[in-house]
Design a protein around this motif. Sequence first.
Motif, short mmCIF file in Angstrom:
data_model
loop_
_atom_site.label_atom_id
_atom_site.label_comp_id
_atom_site.label_asym_id
_atom_site.label_seq_id
_atom_site.Cartn_x
_atom_site.Cartn_y
_atom_site.Cartn_z
N GLU A 125 1.40 -1.44 -0.02
CA GLU A 125 -0.18 -0.49 0.08
C GLU A 125 1.14 1.15 -0.10
OE1 GLU A 125 -2.54 -0.02 3.47
OE2 GLU A 125 -3.56 -2.50 2.75
N LYS A 126 2.09 0.91 0.61
CA LYS A 126 2.96 2.78 0.83
C LYS A 126 3.17 2.46 -0.69
CE LYS A 126 5.62 3.10 5.20
NZ LYS A 126 6.72 2.70 5.86
N LEU A 127 3.55 2.11 -1.11
CA LEU A 127 4.53 1.73 -2.43
C LEU A 127 3.25 2.05 -3.38
CD1 LEU A 127 6.47 0.38 -4.09
CD2 LEU A 127 6.07 -0.97 -4.59
N GLU A 128 1.90 2.20 -3.41
CA GLU A 128 1.45 2.56 -4.31
C GLU A 128 1.03 3.80 -4.31
OE1 GLU A 128 -1.86 1.63 -6.83
OE2 GLU A 128 -0.30 0.32 -6.33
N GLY A 156 4.56 10.79 -6.38
CA GLY A 156 5.73 10.60 -6.84
C GLY A 156 5.91 10.30 -8.75
N ALA A 157 4.45 11.45 -8.88
CA ALA A 157 4.51 11.17 -10.86
C ALA A 157 5.82 11.96 -11.50
CB ALA A 157 3.33 10.96 -11.19
N SER A 158 5.90 12.93 -11.28
CA SER A 158 6.97 13.40 -11.51
C SER A 158 8.43 13.52 -11.34
CB SER A 158 6.10 15.26 -11.39
OG SER A 158 6.72 15.38 -10.31
N SER A 195 30.40 -7.33 -5.88
CA SER A 195 30.28 -7.66 -7.25
C SER A 195 28.90 -8.37 -7.74
CB SER A 195 31.31 -9.21 -7.55
OG SER A 195 30.85 -10.22 -6.28
N ASP A 196 28.18 -9.32 -8.99
CA ASP A 196 27.84 -9.38 -9.25
C ASP A 196 26.73 -10.56 -9.87
OD1 ASP A 196 25.04 -8.00 -11.42
OD2 ASP A 196 24.49 -8.75 -9.29
N GLU A 197 27.60 -11.70 -8.85
CA GLU A 197 28.00 -13.19 -9.31
C GLU A 197 26.50 -13.37 -8.82
OE1 GLU A 197 31.43 -13.01 -11.18
OE2 GLU A 197 31.30 -15.21 -10.63
N GLY A 198 25.94 -13.18 -9.81
CA GLY A 198 23.71 -14.21 -8.89
C GLY A 198 23.50 -13.93 -7.96
N CYS A 199 24.26 -12.83 -7.48
CA CYS A 199 23.33 -12.33 -5.53
C CYS A 199 22.85 -10.84 -5.99
CB CYS A 199 24.18 -12.32 -4.69
SG CYS A 199 25.35 -13.23 -4.84
N SER A 200 21.77 -10.38 -5.25
CA SER A 200 21.18 -9.19 -5.45
C SER A 200 22.01 -8.45 -4.78
CB SER A 200 19.74 -9.07 -5.54
OG SER A 200 19.76 -9.70 -6.24
N TYR A 201 22.60 -7.35 -4.78
CA TYR A 201 22.66 -6.48 -3.68
C TYR A 201 21.97 -5.03 -3.44
CZ TYR A 201 26.84 -9.61 -2.66
OH TYR A 201 27.11 -10.76 -2.12
N TYR A 202 21.58 -4.53 -2.48
CA TYR A 202 20.85 -3.35 -2.25
C TYR A 202 22.00 -2.50 -1.50
CZ TYR A 202 17.58 -6.55 -3.18
OH TYR A 202 16.48 -7.74 -3.96
N PRO A 203 22.28 -1.27 -2.54
CA PRO A 203 23.28 -0.06 -1.76
C PRO A 203 22.65 0.81 -0.38
CG PRO A 203 22.67 0.71 -3.94
CD PRO A 203 21.84 -0.49 -3.75
N ASP A 204 23.25 0.91 0.26
CA ASP A 204 22.73 2.36 1.43
C ASP A 204 22.51 3.90 0.48
OD1 ASP A 204 24.81 1.04 4.25
OD2 ASP A 204 23.76 0.02 3.35
N GLY A 205 21.26 4.03 1.20
CA GLY A 205 21.56 4.97 0.55
C GLY A 205 19.92 5.09 -0.13
N MET A 206 19.82 5.65 -1.41
CA MET A 206 18.96 6.03 -2.38
C MET A 206 18.69 4.91 -3.05
SD MET A 206 19.01 9.19 -2.14
CE MET A 206 19.29 10.48 -1.43
N PHE A 207 17.21 4.43 -3.02
CA PHE A 207 16.82 4.19 -4.59
C PHE A 207 15.66 3.94 -4.77
CE2 PHE A 207 15.30 -0.78 -4.53
CZ PHE A 207 15.94 -1.45 -4.81
N THR A 208 15.66 4.10 -6.43
CA THR A 208 15.01 4.42 -7.10
C THR A 208 13.35 4.13 -6.85
OG1 THR A 208 15.19 3.45 -8.93
CG2 THR A 208 16.83 5.05 -8.80
N GLU A 209 12.99 5.09 -7.33
CA GLU A 209 10.96 4.13 -7.15
C GLU A 209 10.67 2.91 -8.44
OE1 GLU A 209 8.35 7.14 -8.72
OE2 GLU A 209 6.89 5.60 -9.04
N HIS A 210 11.11 3.66 -9.56
CA HIS A 210 11.26 2.73 -10.77
C HIS A 210 11.63 1.42 -10.56
CE1 HIS A 210 10.57 1.34 -14.62
NE2 HIS A 210 11.87 0.76 -14.98
#
Length: 287
Positions: free
Chosen positions: A165-168, A174-176, A256-271
């Motif tokens: 819901e929050k994401l929605e 944040g349409a703009s 490194s991106d060897e099949g793993c997902s990482y999430y950097p600290d800080g910003m994360f785009t809505e998309h």
Amino acid sequence: MDSGRLIFDSASSSSSRGPLLLWGGGNPVLRAVSPVVVGVAEKGGASKRRPFFTSPDEVYEEYYEEQLPEKKRRLTSEQVHLLERSFKEENKLEPERKSELAQMLGLQPRQVAVWFQNRRARWKNKQLERDFDQLKSSYDALLFDHDALLKDNHRLRSQLSTLAEKLEEANEQGASGVTVLTVDDQAASTADLTVLNIQQKKVEDMLSPGSGGSAVVEAEGGHHLVESSRESYLPENYHCVELVDVVGIHSEDDMSDEGCSYYPDGMFTEHHQQEEVEAQLDWCIWN
DNA sequence: CTGGTCAACGGGCTTT
DNA sequence: AAAGCCCGTTGACCAG
């Protein structure tokens, strides 16, 4: 010691069944003394069915010709005690030991053999009871664990819907431009999804027959480690989060991106986040 | 009277 | 084939 006694079947006087004889521990079994009277039970004996007397008089004749047998049918406590001791040493009976015991106890070897057979049967029953109790307690523990996991799963699901819901809302607002989410929000959603997915799989495994065991182990510090079979538990686009913290992500590894997902600290785009969450939601629904 | 226990049995199966 | 074991059953005994 009790004196001898002869016991007649209640129907003996009016039927062809005849009386039954009882015996005691110290004296030879009357059956053995007078096999003609009561029959021979040994394999290869003359008859398979136990023959009975045709008249009480015959019985009395036979009976008084022999020594009076003791009236007790059951073995004496001394006899049982010795047999028990012998059974404890070895629950099978070699022929020499059988004769030896029989002689010591004043019993027929056949009686000793029968006692051991019955004793083994009793032991087996007790063992079955013990096994049953053990299985039942593990089942109860598993059931408890299962219930706890279901509750946790339920809690995480509601948390997930709150986040969705929050994401929605974020999408609408944040349409703009770019919506900034704190790392806590992001981490909470992804970590919860991971735990949710893993728990769901675990619950399914626990409920399915032939479950090979837990795929997720509780690690120190509240972390959930995904074990070697993790690949099959995670969606394709959700590979290999090696160490997942329930309250946030703190990857110790390099980027490194060897099949793993990482999430950097800080910003994360809505998309980016929207794609991730939607993919995970889809996976949840499909699984 | 009833249910539990125990000694003993009969039959089927395995081993020697 | 004989001997032994296991399993299910029987009947006596006994306590509640």
